[in-house]
Design a protein around this motif. Structure first.
Motif, PDB file in Angstrom:
ATOM      1  N   PRO A 184       0.799  -1.234   0.000  1.00  0.00           N
ATOM      2  CA  PRO A 184       0.000   0.000   0.000  1.00  0.00           C
ATOM      3  C   PRO A 184       0.831   1.282   0.000  1.00  0.00           C
ATOM      4  O   PRO A 184       0.314   2.350  -0.353  1.00  0.00           O
ATOM      5  N   GLY A 185       2.094   1.194   0.383  1.00  0.00           N
ATOM      6  CA  GLY A 185       2.924   2.387   0.429  1.00  0.00           C
ATOM      7  C   GLY A 185       3.632   2.712  -0.868  1.00  0.00           C
ATOM      8  O   GLY A 185       4.269   3.763  -0.979  1.00  0.00           O
TER       9      GLY A 185
ATOM     10  N   ARG B  29       4.168   3.491  -5.050  1.00  0.00           N
ATOM     11  CA  ARG B  29       3.589   4.431  -6.004  1.00  0.00           C
ATOM     12  C   ARG B  29       2.281   3.938  -6.607  1.00  0.00           C
ATOM     13  O   ARG B  29       1.333   4.720  -6.784  1.00  0.00           O
ATOM     14  N   GLU B  30       2.212   2.642  -6.930  1.00  0.00           N
ATOM     15  CA  GLU B  30       1.020   2.098  -7.579  1.00  0.00           C
ATOM     16  C   GLU B  30      -0.243   2.283  -6.748  1.00  0.00           C
ATOM     17  O   GLU B  30      -1.347   2.352  -7.288  1.00  0.00           O
ATOM     18  N   ARG B  31      -0.064   2.384  -5.423  1.00  0.00           N
ATOM     19  CA  ARG B  31      -1.214   2.488  -4.531  1.00  0.00           C
ATOM     20  C   ARG B  31      -1.416   3.890  -3.961  1.00  0.00           C
ATOM     21  O   ARG B  31      -2.442   4.159  -3.326  1.00  0.00           O
ATOM     22  N   THR B  32      -0.449   4.789  -4.197  1.00  0.00           N
ATOM     23  CA  THR B  32      -0.530   6.125  -3.592  1.00  0.00           C
ATOM     24  C   THR B  32      -0.669   7.264  -4.598  1.00  0.00           C
ATOM     25  O   THR B  32      -1.123   8.349  -4.240  1.00  0.00           O
ATOM     26  N   ASP B  33      -0.261   7.047  -5.842  1.00  0.00           N
ATOM     27  CA  ASP B  33      -0.317   8.102  -6.856  1.00  0.00           C
ATOM     28  C   ASP B  33      -1.748   8.196  -7.391  1.00  0.00           C
ATOM     29  O   ASP B  33      -2.166   7.424  -8.256  1.00  0.00           O
ATOM     30  N   VAL B  34      -2.512   9.174  -6.876  1.00  0.00           N
ATOM     31  CA  VAL B  34      -3.933   9.266  -7.226  1.00  0.00           C
ATOM     32  C   VAL B  34      -4.147   9.704  -8.674  1.00  0.00           C
ATOM     33  O   VAL B  34      -5.226   9.496  -9.237  1.00  0.00           O
TER      34      VAL B  34
ATOM     35  N   GLY C 198      -1.535   6.274 -10.590  1.00  0.00           N
ATOM     36  CA  GLY C 198      -1.389   4.953 -10.010  1.00  0.00           C
ATOM     37  C   GLY C 198      -2.580   4.061 -10.303  1.00  0.00           C
ATOM     38  O   GLY C 198      -3.522   4.438 -10.980  1.00  0.00           O
TER      39      GLY C 198
ATOM     40  N   ASP D 143      -9.896   1.950  -4.376  1.00  0.00           N
ATOM     41  CA  ASP D 143      -9.415   2.187  -3.026  1.00  0.00           C
ATOM     42  C   ASP D 143     -10.047   3.481  -2.502  1.00  0.00           C
ATOM     43  O   ASP D 143     -10.702   4.223  -3.250  1.00  0.00           O
TER      44      ASP D 143
ATOM     45  N   ASN E 144      -8.682   6.211  -1.877  1.00  0.00           N
ATOM     46  CA  ASN E 144      -8.127   7.398  -2.536  1.00  0.00           C
ATOM     47  C   ASN E 144      -8.573   7.523  -3.989  1.00  0.00           C
ATOM     48  O   ASN E 144      -8.169   8.446  -4.694  1.00  0.00           O
TER      49      ASN E 144
END
Length: 450
Positions: A284-285, A287-292, A295, A327, A329
């Motif tokens: 989850p930390g 780029r794939e999971r944080t770049d809105v 990502g 997700d 986000n």
């Protein structure tokens, strides 16, 4: 008498080869040099050998350092030769450090420092000059690229660029590169071609800047997030007479190329449906999971799943629909992209937070093809028919990380041979950029509506 042995293909002989032989000779009294055959090089994943075996042997002989020259043509021969010739020291270049530690049980192993800055002094073959490649970005895929490039004759990774100079220097030191810089223009002066492995949203700008300066470009997927941008890049490449290639490694691997050829041969009849899945449970930390903005599952793995769809069903789809599990986000943890064609349909499944069976299924009017997970590292697939007892099985090598195949085709095309461009065409690359554009537009609209 102290005996030393070293090995290599010694293709496109240059000063680095000369200096390695000179240093090897200085280690002892008698130097044996093993020159690999083209067939053996190919079997171990060394691609694009240019010079004949006779020419490579003669180039080694002319240095005057070799007391004896032998031919290496099969696995395990190094161990045999060390024992057969009573070798005291086995030596190779430092870019192979650690790879031959198993030889220490038979003799001393010495890794010789390679010659740096040979790009300006190396002997260049007039028809096949050595291609100096610079790497843009220092992330996960870039770290895999440099070791893979060693297996492609006629290319040399000599530099790295990152706007964060600390990252560039660390990468440069790790791979003993000649230049590590945060100055893109300085970087451009030292290369003939670049490999772009930076964050997705930067690909278009880096590719455009390089192409406009007459540099060849191998760009990680996705090449662009808009159809017009991809079209523009290919136009610039043609105007400057350089190669632009999108680096979806599966497209260039022998097994996948064979699979596409068999699918198109008519053995399963008319192709009516293609289903491709690529998912990975991502931290989850990352780029794939944080770049809105860029990502999510589809932007990360959609290029892979779109590849067989575009190659087998074509680029002229009638419509595409996206359904996603999101997700908090707003990025997609899992996306299905459903395509409708005049003659069939297709389904792409990709995800970074949902796990599914990563297979490729190609359905036809006479049978179907199944490539089991991980199909994108194509080593084995089956052609199946109505009769469950009838199956055709196909096997193919997938060596290393697979990047060497795309690097090989890239180099081949730079030297003017377009015979490999069919593996992933300009039209297919532009079409994938168009699908990405439709997906991101839908995601923006969904956020606006919510």
């Amino acid at each position: 008498m102290k005996k030393v042995i070293t090995y290599g293909s010694f293709d496109l002989f240059h000063e680095g080869h000369y200096n390695l032989l000179k240093r090897a000779k200085a280690l002892g009294d008698y130097l044996i040099v093993g020159v690999t055959t083209e067939q053996y090089d190919e079997s171990r994943g060394k691609l694009n050998i240019v010079d004949s075996l006779d020419k490579r042997i003669e180039n080694v002989r002319q240095t005057g350092f070799a007391d004896e020259i032998i031919v290496e043509d099969h696995p395990g021969q190094k161990v045999e030769d060390v024992q057969k010739y009573g070798i005291d020291i086995f030596t190779v270049g430092s870019d192979w450090t650690g790879a031959f530690d198993h030889m220490k049980q038979f003799c001393e192993v010495v890794y010789l420092e390679r010659t740096k800055n040979i790009s300006s002094t190396q002997v260049r073959n007039a028809s096949h000059p050595i291609i100096r490649i610079g790497v843009v970005g220092t992330g996960r895929i870039a770290v895999r690229f440099v070791p893979e490039a060693k297996y492609v004759s006629g290319v040399m990774v000599n530099s790295v660029y990152n706007p964060k100079i600390e990252s560039a220097k660390e990468f440069g030191d790790q791979f003993e590169l000649d230049l590590a810089t945060d100055d893109f223009n300085a970087f451009m002066k030292e290369v003939d071609a670049i490999y772009i492995a930076s964050p997705h949203q930067t690909h278009y700008e880096y590719a455009k800047r390089a192409l406009e300066q007459g540099k060849h470009v191998l760009c990680e997927k996705p090449l662009a997030f808009k159809r017009a941008e991809a079209e523009e890049l290919f136009t610039i490449a043609r105007e400057h007479g350089v190669v632009l290639l999108e680096a979806i490694k599966t497209a260039y691997c022998p097994g996948f190329v064979q699979l596409v050829g068999i699918a198109k041969s008519g053995v399963i009849g008319q192709i009516c449906d293609v289903e491709a899945c690529f998912t990975r449970l991502t931290d989850p930390g990352l780029r794939e999971r944080t770049d809105v903005a860029y990502g999510g599952g589809f932007t990360e793995f959609g290029s892979h799943t779109l590849l067989p769809i575009m190659k087998l069903m074509g680029t002229n789809y009638k419509e595409v629909r996206f359904d996603s599990i999101k997700d908090e986000n707003g990025i997609d943890l899992y996306t299905k992209a459903s395509f409708v064609y005049d003659h069939g349909m297709a389904l792409s499944k990709s995800g970074v937070g949902v796990k599914s069976e990563g297979q490729l299924l190609i359905s036809g009017t006479k049978g179907y093809i199944l490539a089991e997970s991980p199909w994108w590292l194509t080593q084995y697939f089956e052609v199946r028919y109505e009769d469950p007892l009838k199956k055709d099985r196909y096997f193919s090598k997938f060596l290393g990380q697979g990047l060497r195949y795309e690097i090989s085709d890239f180099a081949y095309m730079i030297h003017g041979h377009q015979g490999r461009s069919y593996k992933f065409t300009e039209e297919e690359s532009i079409a994938i950029a168009g699908v990405m554009e439709e997906f991101l537009e839908k995601r923006r609209q969904d956020r606006h509506d919510n």
